[in-house]
Design an enzyme around this catalytic site. Structure first.
Site, mmCIF file in Angstrom:
data_model
loop_
_atom_site.group_PDB
_atom_site.id
_atom_site.type_symbol
_atom_site.label_atom_id
_atom_site.label_comp_id
_atom_site.label_asym_id
_atom_site.label_seq_id
_atom_site.Cartn_x
_atom_site.Cartn_y
_atom_site.Cartn_z
ATOM 1 C CB ALA A 54 -8.978 6.756 -0.763
ATOM 2 C CG ASP A 71 -2.086 -0.879 1.055
ATOM 3 O OD1 ASP A 71 -2.694 -0.888 0.125
ATOM 4 O OD2 ASP A 71 -2.224 -1.790 2.175
ATOM 5 N N GLY A 72 2.037 1.077 0.680
ATOM 6 C CA GLY A 72 2.827 2.460 0.704
ATOM 7 C C GLY A 72 3.372 2.690 -0.521
ATOM 8 C CB SER A 87 -5.527 3.888 13.654
ATOM 9 O OG SER A 87 -5.347 2.908 12.988
ATOM 10 C CG ASP A 125 -1.478 13.278 21.849
ATOM 11 O OD1 ASP A 125 -1.101 14.113 22.615
ATOM 12 O OD2 ASP A 125 -1.431 12.221 21.882
ATOM 13 C CE1 TYR A 154 -2.624 8.589 13.576
ATOM 14 C CE2 TYR A 154 -1.910 10.194 12.284
ATOM 15 C CZ TYR A 154 -2.093 9.462 13.398
ATOM 16 O OH TYR A 154 -1.635 10.309 14.498
ATOM 17 C CG ASN A 155 -10.412 8.744 9.731
ATOM 18 O OD1 ASN A 155 -10.767 10.052 10.611
ATOM 19 N ND2 ASN A 155 -11.281 7.832 9.317
#
Length: 252
Positions: free
Chosen positions: A149, A41-42, A157, A141, A154-155
């Site tokens: 997509a 994916d990266g 998580s 934080d 991260y969203n």
């Protein structure tokens, strides 16, 4: 079909590229009809950034780990698979950041733009939507804006919502918010202009990250969807991105 192959640096991906090039040929990018990306994916995200200006559709095959944005790798039947694909169109976010010296930066994000504290001090961030202040002071934080997509990354998580690809919305999600304690973020129309102003910026420094591009010590950050840029991804019909995002919401 004229195919441009690209692969990550892993031995497995490079070997797969060699086999596919031998079998299907490889043409220069300016003569290609489609890009086939081999990696995780990266690497797929990097490929989308690298070839954004080409307007070529991208078909990824998984030679990494998760492979959320990729199709299964198979050496056989590539032409037939490319002829039967399902098209998904994405628009990146445009981040305009001004740092504490007044220098201005721009970057694009396909997944998300994140604002993150740089020190042990919590960040204090003011949030305005379309010129109207909605959160006077978010103590946290950090905070992020995710595309559909990117909403499963991260969203998710950070306990943000998963968004359907064609919903026409963005996710605004706080990261470890301390005050307001009960604020869990918002779902915004894709046309929204989102502005962050860093409070006590010298004492509480914040960086802004658009996918892999980081700007440190920001003072203000503005995020808008870049509607004039279209990223075209190709998926096998039985494994389209819309279905993957739907299924992700029911994963154990």
């Amino acid at each position: 079909m004229n195919i441009y192959f690209t692969a990550s640096d892993t031995e497995d991906a490079q070997l797969a590229k060699k086999k596919l090039v031998h079998r299907y040929g490889h043409c220069p990018i300016d003569q290609a009809e489609v890009i086939v990306a081999l990696g995780g994916d990266g690497f797929m995200l990097q490929t989308m950034h690298d070839f954004m200006a080409s307007n070529l559709p991208i078909y990824g095959m998984n030679k990494g780990t998760v492979g959320f944005l990729l199709n299964n790798y198979e050496e056989e039947g590539l032409i037939e698979r490319l002829q039967a694909v399902e098209l998904t169109e994405l628009h990146p976010l445009n981040m305009t950041a001004v740092d504490m010296t007044g220098e201005r930066f721009e970057a694009l994000a396909i997944n998300e733009v994140s604002l993150l504290r740089e020190s042990r001090q919590t960040a204090k961030i003011q949030i305005a939507i379309d010129g109207q202040v909605k959160v006077e002071e978010l103590t946290c934080d950090g905070v992020l804006v995710a595309t559909p997509a990117g909403s499963t990354a991260y969203n998710y998580s950070a306990h943000g919502p998963i968004l359907p690809v064609n919903a026409g919305v963005l996710a605004l999600t706080p990261i470890s918010a301390f005050r307001p304690r009960r604020w869990r973020g918002a779902i915004l129309p894709r046309e929204a202009r989102i502005e962050f102003r860093i409070l006590e910026a010298e004492k509480r420094p914040v960086s802004a990250v658009a996918d892999a591009t980081e700007i440190r010590n920001v003072a203000t950050v503005i995020i808008e969807e870049k509607r004039d840029i279209i990223i075209r991804l190709l998926f096998d019909p039985e494994h389209g991105l819309e279905k993957r995002i739907l299924d992700e919401q029911f994963m154990p």
